[in-house]
Design a protein around this motif. Structure first.
Motif, short mmCIF file in Angstrom:
data_model
loop_
_atom_site.label_atom_id
_atom_site.label_comp_id
_atom_site.label_asym_id
_atom_site.label_seq_id
_atom_site.Cartn_x
_atom_site.Cartn_y
_atom_site.Cartn_z
N THR A 6 0.85 -1.19 0.00
CA THR A 6 0.00 0.00 0.00
C THR A 6 0.88 1.23 0.00
OG1 THR A 6 -1.68 -1.16 1.28
CG2 THR A 6 -1.85 1.23 1.20
N LEU A 7 0.60 2.17 -0.88
CA LEU A 7 1.31 3.43 -0.95
C LEU A 7 0.29 4.55 -0.80
CD1 LEU A 7 3.95 5.05 -1.48
CD2 LEU A 7 3.32 5.01 -3.91
N THR A 8 0.47 5.37 0.23
CA THR A 8 -0.42 6.51 0.48
C THR A 8 0.34 7.78 0.14
OG1 THR A 8 -1.49 5.31 2.27
CG2 THR A 8 -1.84 7.69 2.19
N VAL A 9 -0.26 8.62 -0.70
CA VAL A 9 0.35 9.88 -1.11
C VAL A 9 -0.54 11.01 -0.62
CG1 VAL A 9 1.11 11.29 -3.06
CG2 VAL A 9 1.31 8.79 -3.18
N VAL A 16 -5.70 12.89 -0.49
CA VAL A 16 -5.00 11.64 -0.19
C VAL A 16 -5.34 10.64 -1.29
CG1 VAL A 16 -4.75 9.75 1.45
CG2 VAL A 16 -5.11 12.07 2.28
N GLN A 17 -4.31 9.98 -1.80
CA GLN A 17 -4.50 8.94 -2.80
C GLN A 17 -3.83 7.67 -2.27
OE1 GLN A 17 -2.64 11.35 -5.89
NE2 GLN A 17 -4.47 10.98 -7.14
N GLU A 18 -4.52 6.55 -2.41
CA GLU A 18 -3.95 5.27 -2.01
C GLU A 18 -3.83 4.36 -3.22
OE1 GLU A 18 -5.29 3.16 1.32
OE2 GLU A 18 -4.96 4.82 2.69
N TYR A 19 -2.69 3.71 -3.30
CA TYR A 19 -2.42 2.76 -4.38
C TYR A 19 -2.07 1.44 -3.73
CZ TYR A 19 -1.84 7.07 -7.04
OH TYR A 19 -2.04 8.30 -7.62
N THR A 20 -2.48 0.34 -4.34
CA THR A 20 -2.15 -0.98 -3.81
C THR A 20 -1.34 -1.75 -4.84
OG1 THR A 20 -4.25 -1.87 -4.58
CG2 THR A 20 -4.17 -1.12 -2.31
N ASP A 21 -0.45 -2.61 -4.31
CA ASP A 21 0.40 -3.47 -5.13
C ASP A 21 1.13 -2.66 -6.20
OD1 ASP A 21 1.60 -5.80 -6.06
OD2 ASP A 21 -0.04 -6.21 -7.45
N GLU A 40 1.06 3.91 -15.25
CA GLU A 40 2.12 4.74 -14.70
C GLU A 40 1.53 6.06 -14.24
OE1 GLU A 40 5.80 5.12 -16.85
OE2 GLU A 40 5.47 3.21 -17.84
N VAL A 41 1.91 6.47 -13.03
CA VAL A 41 1.43 7.72 -12.45
C VAL A 41 2.65 8.53 -12.06
CG1 VAL A 41 0.09 8.76 -10.59
CG2 VAL A 41 -0.63 6.57 -11.57
N HIS A 42 2.66 9.83 -12.40
CA HIS A 42 3.73 10.72 -11.99
C HIS A 42 3.12 11.85 -11.17
CE1 HIS A 42 7.50 12.87 -11.98
NE2 HIS A 42 6.81 13.96 -12.25
N VAL A 43 3.72 12.10 -10.00
CA VAL A 43 3.29 13.22 -9.16
C VAL A 43 4.50 14.14 -9.02
CG1 VAL A 43 2.36 13.90 -6.92
CG2 VAL A 43 1.72 11.69 -7.89
N ASP A 44 4.36 15.39 -9.43
CA ASP A 44 5.46 16.35 -9.34
C ASP A 44 5.90 16.54 -7.90
OD1 ASP A 44 5.62 16.85 -12.08
OD2 ASP A 44 4.10 18.43 -11.97
N ALA A 45 7.18 16.78 -7.70
CA ALA A 45 7.75 16.92 -6.37
C ALA A 45 7.07 18.01 -5.56
CB ALA A 45 9.25 17.18 -6.46
N HIS A 46 6.70 19.11 -6.19
CA HIS A 46 6.09 20.21 -5.45
C HIS A 46 4.66 19.90 -5.01
CE1 HIS A 46 4.77 21.10 -9.60
NE2 HIS A 46 3.69 21.59 -9.01
N ASP A 47 4.07 18.80 -5.53
CA ASP A 47 2.73 18.39 -5.13
C ASP A 47 2.73 17.41 -3.95
OD1 ASP A 47 1.35 19.91 -6.95
OD2 ASP A 47 1.21 18.30 -8.44
N LEU A 49 3.30 16.15 -0.35
CA LEU A 49 3.55 16.58 1.02
C LEU A 49 4.25 15.46 1.78
CD1 LEU A 49 3.20 18.68 3.26
CD2 LEU A 49 0.97 17.65 3.75
N THR A 50 3.70 14.26 1.71
CA THR A 50 4.30 13.11 2.36
C THR A 50 3.83 11.83 1.70
OG1 THR A 50 4.74 12.07 4.52
CG2 THR A 50 2.50 12.84 4.12
N THR A 51 4.58 10.77 1.92
CA THR A 51 4.19 9.44 1.44
C THR A 51 4.34 8.45 2.59
OG1 THR A 51 6.42 8.91 0.69
CG2 THR A 51 4.93 9.87 -0.92
N HIS A 52 3.57 7.39 2.52
CA HIS A 52 3.69 6.31 3.50
C HIS A 52 3.50 5.00 2.75
CE1 HIS A 52 3.53 4.27 7.34
NE2 HIS A 52 2.52 3.56 6.85
N ALA A 53 4.50 4.13 2.86
CA ALA A 53 4.44 2.85 2.17
C ALA A 53 4.49 1.71 3.17
CB ALA A 53 5.61 2.73 1.20
N THR A 54 3.70 0.68 2.91
CA THR A 54 3.76 -0.53 3.70
C THR A 54 4.00 -1.70 2.75
OG1 THR A 54 1.37 -0.84 3.59
CG2 THR A 54 2.23 0.31 5.52
N ALA A 55 4.72 -2.67 3.24
CA ALA A 55 5.01 -3.85 2.43
C ALA A 55 4.93 -5.08 3.32
CB ALA A 55 6.38 -3.75 1.80
#
Length: 63
Positions: A6-9, A16-21, A40-47, A49-55
């Motif tokens: 899970t990747l939370t952006v 907040v956007q959540e992506y799985t696998d 493929e998703v690209h999020v510009d660096a200035h957009d 704020l934080t990310t949280h990944a679980t594996a």
């Protein structure tokens, strides 16, 4: 690329956007995400704020 179950952006506008696998790379240019479906998703660096990944750890014998 790193792998995440899970990747939370969180963006600067507090959306907040959540992506799985996914596989992802966070660089000075931004966040590059490759989903399990091949999108493929690209999020510009200035957009970003934080990310949280679980594996989850793989079980012995998993590929």
């Amino acid at each position: 690329m790193q792998r995440a179950t899970t990747l939370t952006v969180v963006r600067h506008d507090d959306t907040v956007q959540e992506y799985t696998d996914v596989r992802y790379t966070l660089t000075r240019a931004g966040l590059q995400i490759l989903t399990g479906t091949g999108d493929e998703v690209h999020v510009d660096a200035h957009d970003v704020l934080t990310t949280h990944a679980t594996a989850q750890q793989s079980e012995p014998g998993d590929a």
